[in-house]
Structures are given as C-alpha cells and as structure tokens.
Design a protein around this motif. Structure first.
Motif, PDB file in Angstrom:
ATOM      1  N   ARG A  96       0.721  -1.113  -0.106  1.00 32.02           N
ATOM      2  CA  ARG A  96       0.040  -0.076  -0.101  1.00 32.02           C
ATOM      3  C   ARG A  96       0.773   1.071   0.124  1.00 32.02           C
ATOM      4  N   ASN A  97       0.213   2.369  -0.656  1.00 30.12           N
ATOM      5  CA  ASN A  97       1.021   3.536  -0.632  1.00 30.12           C
ATOM      6  C   ASN A  97       1.080   4.029   0.789  1.00 30.12           C
ATOM      7  N   HIS A 100       0.752   7.938   1.107  1.00 36.61           N
ATOM      8  CA  HIS A 100      -0.758   8.435   1.066  1.00 36.61           C
ATOM      9  C   HIS A 100      -1.369   8.084   2.378  1.00 36.61           C
TER      10      HIS A 100
END
Length: 167
Positions: A96-97, A100
C-alpha cells in the motif's frame, strides 16, 4: 482533545509510558494494536502486553486500517495506537502507498475529538543498513514520524524508561 506521540528505541519503555498517559484520561481506554501474531515469538510479545495492561481496555486489532479504527472509536475514551512502526511495516508488506496513508492519518488525527496516544520507534540512530529494503524502511519510518509529530500536540522521547518532552 490531545494527540500525543511517544517515540524511542526498542525496549525503551515507550509502550508502558503510553499506557500510563492513556489511563490518565477519563473513560475506558481503547488499545488499537497494529501487531499481528504471525509467529510464536510475536504471539508471546502480544500476550505479555495484554497481561500488563489488564482487562480494563477495549481492544481493536488493526494491522492496516488505522484511520478507520480512529474514526470508529472517536468520541469515547482515549485511544492508544501501538505501534506506528509496525503499521508502516504492514503497509509496506501489503504494498500500500504508505506516504498517502500517512497523509490520511495526519488529516484524521487533526479531526479527532478524543485523545490519541501513538507509540512509534525511532529507527534512525543506528548504522546505515546494508541493504536497500532496510534503508527504505528506515527512511519511511523517519518521514512518517516527522509527519505525525508535526500534527501532534505533544511529543515525548523515552530512553531507559525516562520520558523527555520534545514538544
């Protein structure tokens, strides 16, 4: 409302300090755990933490969706997130980022009504890791800690069980 970030090295006493700070607020405390018992040793660590805390905590196990857990538990007792570094590791493992997600977390923290105490590891004091993955993790942890420290009302650094107020 208060956002408190507690950082320090491994076995520095930061989790115990965070538990004490969380219990100082009124209402039943909420423990938001980001660790997963993926092996026997981690299972034993989790069991020791639970035994030390006692049964008066509401527990939530949240390896990835930390922001959602904070939204769902807001408006009650103080929440203890233990720990931000394991959450980062979980995000990276899930591809996952993390950057962000860190921004979403910082934004969510600014909107909380109930106190949030967050434990994180300070990983930048050691030697430079010898591989790219470890260096990337160390760098991400440093950036994540800076991001959350910037929105925190208080930041403490714990060494040998002794807290030092940084902010």
């Amino acid at each position: 409302m208060a956002i408190i970030l507690i950082t320090g090295g491994a076995r520095s006493g930061k989790s115990l300090r965070a538990e004490v700070r969380t219990r100082a607020f009124p209402e039943q405390p909420v423990y938001i755990a980001t660790a997963e018992a993926l092996d026997e040793e981690m299972g034993e660590r989790i069991a020791k933490h639970r035994a030390r805390r006692g049964k008066d905590w509401i527990e939530r196990e949240v390896p990835l969706d930390l922001v959602q857990a904070l939204i769902e538990t807001d408006g009650g007792g103080a929440r203890l997130v233990d720990c931000l570094t394991l959450w980062l590791s979980n995000l990276l493992h899930a591809e996952r980022n993390w950057s962000h997600e860190a921004s979403l977390l910082a934004d969510a923290l600014a909107r909380q009504r109930s106190p949030v105490i967050i434990v994180t590891n300070e990983v930048g004091f050691g030697i430079v890791p010898d591989n790219a993955l470890a260096r990337a993790f160390r760098d991400a942890a440093g950036i994540l800690n800076q991001t959350i420290a910037s929105v925190a009302d208080e930041v403490e650094f714990v060494v040998a069980g002794l807290p030092m107020k940084l902010k």
